[in-house]
Design a protein around this motif. Structure first.
Motif, PDB file in Angstrom:
ATOM      1  N   UNK A 164     -11.081   5.190  -3.671  1.00 54.19           N
ATOM      2  CA  UNK A 164     -10.186   4.386  -4.265  1.00 54.19           C
ATOM      3  C   UNK A 164      -8.866   5.489  -4.332  1.00 54.19           C
ATOM      4  N   UNK A 165      -7.605   4.845  -4.438  1.00 52.33           N
ATOM      5  CA  UNK A 165      -6.357   5.656  -4.513  1.00 52.33           C
ATOM      6  C   UNK A 165      -6.190   6.604  -3.305  1.00 52.33           C
TER       7      UNK A 165
ATOM      8  N   UNK B  50       1.445   1.835 -11.451  1.00 52.43           N
ATOM      9  CA  UNK B  50       2.538   2.457 -10.487  1.00 52.43           C
ATOM     10  C   UNK B  50       2.713   4.028 -11.117  1.00 52.43           C
ATOM     11  N   UNK B  51       2.287   5.116 -10.138  1.00 55.33           N
ATOM     12  CA  UNK B  51       2.179   6.249 -10.702  1.00 55.33           C
ATOM     13  C   UNK B  51       3.576   7.043 -10.991  1.00 55.33           C
ATOM     14  N   UNK B  52       4.432   6.234 -10.758  1.00 51.14           N
ATOM     15  CA  UNK B  52       5.990   6.755 -10.915  1.00 51.14           C
ATOM     16  C   UNK B  52       6.003   6.661 -12.403  1.00 51.14           C
ATOM     17  N   UNK B  53       5.389   6.007 -13.265  1.00 48.52           N
ATOM     18  CA  UNK B  53       5.645   5.821 -14.551  1.00 48.52           C
ATOM     19  C   UNK B  53       5.128   6.824 -15.450  1.00 48.52           C
TER      20      UNK B  53
ATOM     21  N   UNK C 254      -4.639   3.418  -8.862  1.00 51.42           N
ATOM     22  CA  UNK C 254      -3.304   2.936  -8.295  1.00 51.42           C
ATOM     23  C   UNK C 254      -3.420   1.949  -7.044  1.00 51.42           C
ATOM     24  N   UNK C 255      -4.409   2.218  -6.242  1.00 47.86           N
ATOM     25  CA  UNK C 255      -4.611   1.393  -5.030  1.00 47.86           C
ATOM     26  C   UNK C 255      -6.336   1.190  -5.038  1.00 47.86           C
TER      27      UNK C 255
END
Length: 405
Positions: A74-75, A5-8, A365-366
């Motif tokens: 990716x991502x 989760x990139x929010x971290x 992330x994805x």
């Protein structure tokens, strides 16, 4: 594999949105670099999927998933859109209004015919960073020639400079370098936009990327008044401009690459009378003689013994690895170079982002998206209702899909 989760943890390009109208390798790889660094990359692809979904070198598919596609996507989020369908115009106008970057690698003129050229896009988003990647350039005498990696290697002189005979590089070197240059230019333009509020028109070509790869070699060649004769050399000598023994040599049980080393140091390390005899020669002008002498001496050595001798003498060298060696190279493992993606048909091995930020390699992330996997969520975020999205899918303007398994 787990996805972060990139929010971290903040990534350098969080907040940038990129619309990627790209296929093959150069454009998708450039967009992947940006996505790895935190950009929201929306891959706008045809309703039947981008080219790289349907082709893979070495026929490398895991079930029906192309390893070529996995290598550079990716991502990203996938929006499957028929650009020629009249219904797509409303979607594109809203989507472009949210974007910082348009990245495309169609042939010159295609985006204009689709009414997605720079002038049309700038009317919707005046501060857009508009990036076009072509084979030879947006104009000029070679504008319409196919810009494929091998052909660029040939035209840019790379093949003629590689090997004692013209030799193609064993991978798509120009595509990958061109992708890195694109990502660099886009990141620079985005930094400028954050300061000035202005967009940038960026034009890139594989031809220029192929030339840029050879900056050192070309500067040496033209500045020293060389002729094509300079490329003629002993097959063990690695480049036309290095002195011997710089190159690759066969041992009894392996191959070894020898870098810049005084010939006398090699002779001392190997206790070689024959190499000592040529140590006083000019290592560039007499490179063929020096290389042939070193090659003859090394052919009976085992790598383990050679490594001990070279290490003791401070010789610069490395064993020539193959891909099987590289996959489990201790430094590659330490650097976190590879990752594994589990699919229904088996595991895929991917090459991670090449840089670290604050000591960390950006995580996946994805995973690479299924065709149209994010179409519905992207359209919903743009304000389209469920009924409108249904109409778009009915008309064939949009295709929705599922994640890759």
């Amino acid at each position: 594999m787990t996805y972060s989760d990139s929010s971290n943890s903040a990534l350098p390009l969080e907040g940038m949105r990129v619309l990627s109208f790209c296929h093959y390798l150069q454009g998708p790889a450039a967009a992947q670099y940006l996505a790895d660094m935190g950009a929201d990359v929306i891959k706008v692809e045809p309703t039947k999927g981008a080219f790289e979904r349907h082709w893979a070198g070495a026929e490398a598919f895991i079930d029906d998933v192309s390893a070529f596609f996995l290598s550079a996507n990716r991502n990203k989020r996938s929006l499957a859109l028929d650009l020629k369908n009249p219904d797509s115009a409303e979607i594109l106008e809203k989507l472009i209004a949210t974007a910082d970057v348009i990245l495309e690698n169609y042939r010159p003129g295609v985006m204009d015919r689709l009414k997605l050229g720079y002038e049309a896009v700038a009317k919707i988003k005046p501060d857009i960073i508009y990036v076009s990647a072509t084979g030879f350039g947006a104009d000029g005498p070679l504008r319409d020639r196919p810009g494929q990696d091998l052909l660029i290697q040939a035209r840019a002189g790379l093949i003629s400079a590689s090997g004692s005979e013209p030799t193609a590089t064993g991978f798509a070197v120009v595509d990958q370098h061109g992708a890195a240059l694109l990502a660099m230019g886009i990141a620079a333009a985005y930094a400028g936009k954050l300061k000035t509020g202005k967009g940038t028109r960026i034009e890139s070509s594989l031809f220029n990327a192929g030339i840029d790869l050879q900056t050192e070699s070309l500067t040496l060649y033209y500045s020293s008044g060389q002729s094509a004769k300079a490329f003629e050399r002993h097959p063990n000598v690695g480049t036309w401009f290095h002195e011997a023994p710089y190159g690759v040599y066969a041992l009894n049980d392996a191959y070894v690459a020898i870098s810049l080393n005084p010939v006398a140091r090699i002779a001392e390390a190997l206790s070689s009378a024959s190499i000592s005899e040529v140590a006083s020669k000019n290592a560039y002008k007499d490179r063929d003689l020096v290389a042939a002498t070193v090659a003859k001496e090394l052919q009976s050595w085992r790598f383990e013994d050679l490594a001990k001798a070279f290490d003791a003498a401070g010789v610069w060298y490395e064993r020539v690895s193959n891909y099987d060696d590289l996959r489990f190279d201790p430094q590659a493992l330490h650097n976190g170079v590879f990752s594994t993606l589990a699919l229904k048909g088996g595991d895929a091995t991917l090459v991670n982002h090449p840089l670290k930020y604050d000591g960390r390699v950006p995580e996946m992330r994805m995973p690479p998206p299924g065709l149209g996997e994010h179409s519905q969520s992207i359209l919903s975020d743009l304000g389209f209702s469920a009924d409108q999205i249904g109409q778009f899918t009915t008309s064939g303007a949009v295709v929705t899909g599922q994640p890759l398994e």
